[in-house]
Write an enzyme that holds these catalytic residues in place. Structure first.
Site, PDB file in Angstrom:
ATOM      1  N   HIS A   1      39.637  -8.663  -3.642  1.00 15.72           N
ATOM      2  CA  HIS A   1      40.068  -8.354  -2.277  1.00 15.72           C
ATOM      3  C   HIS A   1      41.397  -9.031  -2.012  1.00 15.72           C
ATOM      4  CE1 HIS A   1      39.954  -7.839   2.081  1.00 15.72           C
ATOM      5  NE2 HIS A   1      39.094  -6.875   1.827  1.00 15.72           N
TER       6      HIS A   1
ATOM      7  N   ASP B   1      32.363  -2.561  -0.802  1.00 18.32           N
ATOM      8  CA  ASP B   1      32.128  -1.282  -1.477  1.00 18.32           C
ATOM      9  C   ASP B   1      31.101  -1.394  -2.610  1.00 18.32           C
ATOM     10  OD1 ASP B   1      33.842   0.264   0.065  1.00 18.32           O
ATOM     11  OD2 ASP B   1      35.589  -0.319  -1.102  1.00 18.32           O
TER      12      ASP B   1
HETATM   13  N1  ACO Z   1      38.749  -5.944 -11.589  1.00 17.91           N
HETATM   14  C1  ACO Z   1      39.440  -6.586 -12.557  1.00 17.91           C
HETATM   15  N2  ACO Z   1      40.601  -7.233 -12.307  1.00 17.91           N
HETATM   16  C2  ACO Z   1      41.068  -7.214 -11.061  1.00 17.91           C
HETATM   17  C3  ACO Z   1      40.384  -6.577 -10.028  1.00 17.91           C
HETATM   18  C4  ACO Z   1      39.186  -5.924 -10.323  1.00 17.91           C
HETATM   19  N3  ACO Z   1      38.478  -5.280  -9.372  1.00 17.91           N
HETATM   20  N4  ACO Z   1      41.089  -6.725  -8.862  1.00 17.91           N
HETATM   21  C5  ACO Z   1      42.170  -7.436  -9.186  1.00 17.91           C
HETATM   22  N5  ACO Z   1      42.172  -7.735 -10.501  1.00 17.91           N
HETATM   23  C6  ACO Z   1      43.171  -8.510 -11.226  1.00 17.91           C
HETATM   24  C7  ACO Z   1      44.443  -7.701 -11.379  1.00 17.91           C
HETATM   25  O1  ACO Z   1      44.443  -6.918 -12.547  1.00 17.91           O
HETATM   26  C8  ACO Z   1      45.479  -8.814 -11.435  1.00 17.91           C
HETATM   27  O2  ACO Z   1      45.449  -9.394 -12.713  1.00 17.91           O
HETATM   28  P1  ACO Z   1      46.816  -9.881 -13.409  1.00 17.91           P
HETATM   29  O3  ACO Z   1      47.358 -10.935 -12.485  1.00 17.91           O
HETATM   30  O4  ACO Z   1      46.360 -10.365 -14.732  1.00 17.91           O
HETATM   31  O5  ACO Z   1      47.711  -8.665 -13.471  1.00 17.91           O
HETATM   32  C9  ACO Z   1      44.938  -9.854 -10.458  1.00 17.91           C
HETATM   33  O6  ACO Z   1      43.506  -9.627 -10.424  1.00 17.91           O
HETATM   34  C10 ACO Z   1      45.479  -9.702  -9.052  1.00 17.91           C
HETATM   35  O7  ACO Z   1      45.332  -8.359  -8.631  1.00 17.91           O
HETATM   36  P2  ACO Z   1      46.180  -7.705  -7.465  1.00 17.91           P
HETATM   37  O8  ACO Z   1      46.041  -6.212  -7.554  1.00 17.91           O
HETATM   38  O9  ACO Z   1      47.565  -8.248  -7.443  1.00 17.91           O
HETATM   39  O10 ACO Z   1      45.457  -8.286  -6.188  1.00 17.91           O
HETATM   40  P3  ACO Z   1      45.443  -7.622  -4.792  1.00 17.91           P
HETATM   41  O11 ACO Z   1      45.231  -8.682  -3.802  1.00 17.91           O
HETATM   42  O12 ACO Z   1      46.614  -6.735  -4.567  1.00 17.91           O
HETATM   43  O13 ACO Z   1      44.166  -6.669  -4.973  1.00 17.91           O
HETATM   44  C11 ACO Z   1      42.511  -5.126  -4.572  1.00 17.91           C
HETATM   45  C12 ACO Z   1      43.229  -6.366  -4.049  1.00 17.91           C
HETATM   46  C13 ACO Z   1      43.470  -3.925  -4.540  1.00 17.91           C
HETATM   47  C14 ACO Z   1      41.329  -4.828  -3.643  1.00 17.91           C
HETATM   48  C15 ACO Z   1      42.033  -5.355  -6.026  1.00 17.91           C
HETATM   49  O14 ACO Z   1      41.187  -6.485  -6.090  1.00 17.91           O
HETATM   50  C16 ACO Z   1      41.353  -4.141  -6.612  1.00 17.91           C
HETATM   51  O15 ACO Z   1      42.024  -3.235  -7.130  1.00 17.91           O
HETATM   52  N6  ACO Z   1      39.973  -4.065  -6.541  1.00 17.91           N
HETATM   53  C17 ACO Z   1      39.263  -2.899  -7.004  1.00 17.91           C
HETATM   54  C18 ACO Z   1      39.288  -1.815  -5.930  1.00 17.91           C
HETATM   55  C19 ACO Z   1      38.371  -2.132  -4.786  1.00 17.91           C
HETATM   56  O16 ACO Z   1      37.251  -2.568  -4.965  1.00 17.91           O
HETATM   57  N7  ACO Z   1      38.846  -1.838  -3.561  1.00 17.91           N
HETATM   58  C20 ACO Z   1      38.069  -2.049  -2.337  1.00 17.91           C
HETATM   59  C21 ACO Z   1      38.762  -2.998  -1.420  1.00 17.91           C
HETATM   60  S1  ACO Z   1      37.697  -3.545  -0.095  1.00 17.91           S
HETATM   61  C22 ACO Z   1      37.442  -2.225   0.899  1.00 17.91           C
HETATM   62  O17 ACO Z   1      38.202  -1.285   0.974  1.00 17.91           O
HETATM   63  C23 ACO Z   1      36.138  -2.261   1.693  1.00 17.91           C
END
Ligand code: ACO
Length: 374
Positions: A259, A310
């Protein structure tokens, strides 16, 4: 001109003020912790709280529910349009089209006053579940079911999809998920709605845009990916553990985890997990809950990453035997309350939202006449 601070993805940026909800100290809506709302209130009460500012009295709730129940129908031309959409139309896209089309039939559509916006929001709260259910049946060549006026939002929706009375446990669990999905401060779809409203556009335009923002798998679309993950992961704890470790090694994202704001866990996921397990036990799908536990353990140990809402919501809707493409529309059916509350708040204290960009293109250069290019 001084260069303003830059934060990619606006991470950590305070982009405006709100009195509707905060993630500080655990998510709360207008001062009420979501866990308390789940325990002591319903989604309909929460919707009233978000749209009107205070929890309703019994009389206020009864009048609100009567207004919402009376608006649970679509204009016939919209039903014809839903029936005419190609069969492969995703339910969330059909919902986006529905909200856009509903504007043409709402005589308050271009009235931006606070009171008109509340009236329109109540109507959308009523119409969105009907649009989802009607499209569901029409896209299968079936006939939509009329809404049941005496039922609350959760029970009526389950009835309109299935045509049978849902169990009280299912209604409660869906209701809880709707409470938890209702509002979340400046998330992507709500922020999109506020940007649209800030140009003095109208509520239907803002909600149509918000639905577009919700669709993506980094936001609301994630709940539709959860069951695919749990199905792909395998049946035994060992297979699941190997699957998630391999996926992480391939740098894949596990949808339903992580998140932008919550880095140590999402309180909503913990609350809904109990309900997902209970409904899965009753439905005989508890195996999916066991697999989810394995993935949660590996994600915490390997990535220090925790489930978001989710993750249990996708499992709960699966245990209720709802079809996967309905999951994000259900999110929208709840979040309409938060979107509308934010649009109303934006318009009550409007200032155009227009940030700056950090320019990374070429330096200023002369235009070469076309005959001299190449
Ligand atoms: N699984 C594995 N790795 C992840 C995940 C995940 N779900 N989420 C983030 N990471 C990793 C990224 O690959 C990144 O790794 P790196 O630094 O080695 O490149 C690091 O964690 C940081 O990720 P960011 O995308 O920069 O973090 P951000 O704060 O932008 O991400 C987000 C938030 C978009 C929700 C992300 O965690 C994600 O894509 N999750 C999966 C999608 C999801 O579940 N969305 C629902 C959101 S909540 C809602 O709408 C109710």
């Amino acid at each position: 001109m001084t260069t303003p601070a830059y934060s990619p993805g606006l991470e950590g940026v305070i982009a405006g003020e709100t009195a509707i909800g905060t993630v500080e100290g655990g998510l709360s809506y207008r001062g009420y912790f979501v866990g308390d709302l789940v325990e002591h209130a319903s989604f309909d009460e929460t919707a009233y709280l978000l749209l009107h500012g205070e929890l309703p009295t019994a009389a206020q709730l009864a009048a609100f529910r009567e207004r919402v129940a009376a608006a649970r129908r679509l204009p016939p031309p919209l039903k014809d349009l839903l029936a005419a959409l190609p069969k492969w139309t995703a339910p969330l896209d059909a919902l986006r089209t529905s909200v856009s089309a509903l504007a043409h039939f709402d005589q308050d559509a271009s009235d931006l006053s606070h009171d008109a916006n509340v009236r329109k929001a109540e109507r959308l709260l009523a119409q969105i579940p009907v649009a989802i259910a009607d499209h569901y049946h029409l896209s299968r060549g079936g006939n939509p079911l009329p809404a049941r006026q005496e039922l609350d939002t959760a029970a009526n929706f389950l009835y309109m999809i299935r045509g049978t009375d849902p169990s009280p446990e299912e209604v409660k669990a869906l209701d809880v998920s709707l409470i938890l999905y209702a509002e979340h401060e400046f998330n992507a779809s709500t922020f999109a709605a506020r940007v649209i409203a800030s140009t003095l556009s109208d509520l239907h335009c803002a909600v149509t845009g918000a639905i577009g923002a919700l669709k993506g798998p980094l936001h609301g679309g994630a709940n539709e990916k959860v069951v695919d993950i749990l199905t792909a992961a395998g049946d035994t704890p060992e297979a699941v553990e190997k699957w998630v470790r391999d996926a992480l090694a391939r740098k894949e994202r596990i949808m339903g985890f992580g998140h932008r704001v919550y880095k140590t866990g999402d309180v909503r996921a913990g609350i809904l997990k109990t309900f997902a397990r209970k409904v899965a036990d009753a439905a005989g799908t508890a195996g999916i809950e066991d697999r989810a536990d394995v993935i949660e353990r590996v994600m915490a140990a390997e990535k220090n990453m925790y489930p978001n809402l989710d993750w249990p919501a996708g499992r709960l809707y699966h245990a209720m035997r709802l079809e996967i493409p309905l999951y994000t529309p259900i999110f929208a059916m709840s979040r309409i309350t938060g979107w509308a509350a934010h649009v109303i708040e934006q318009l009550d204290h409007n200032r155009l939202i227009r940030p700056r960009a950090l320019y990374t293109g070429p330096a200023r250069r002369p235009v070469t006449p076309i005959g001299e290019r190449g």
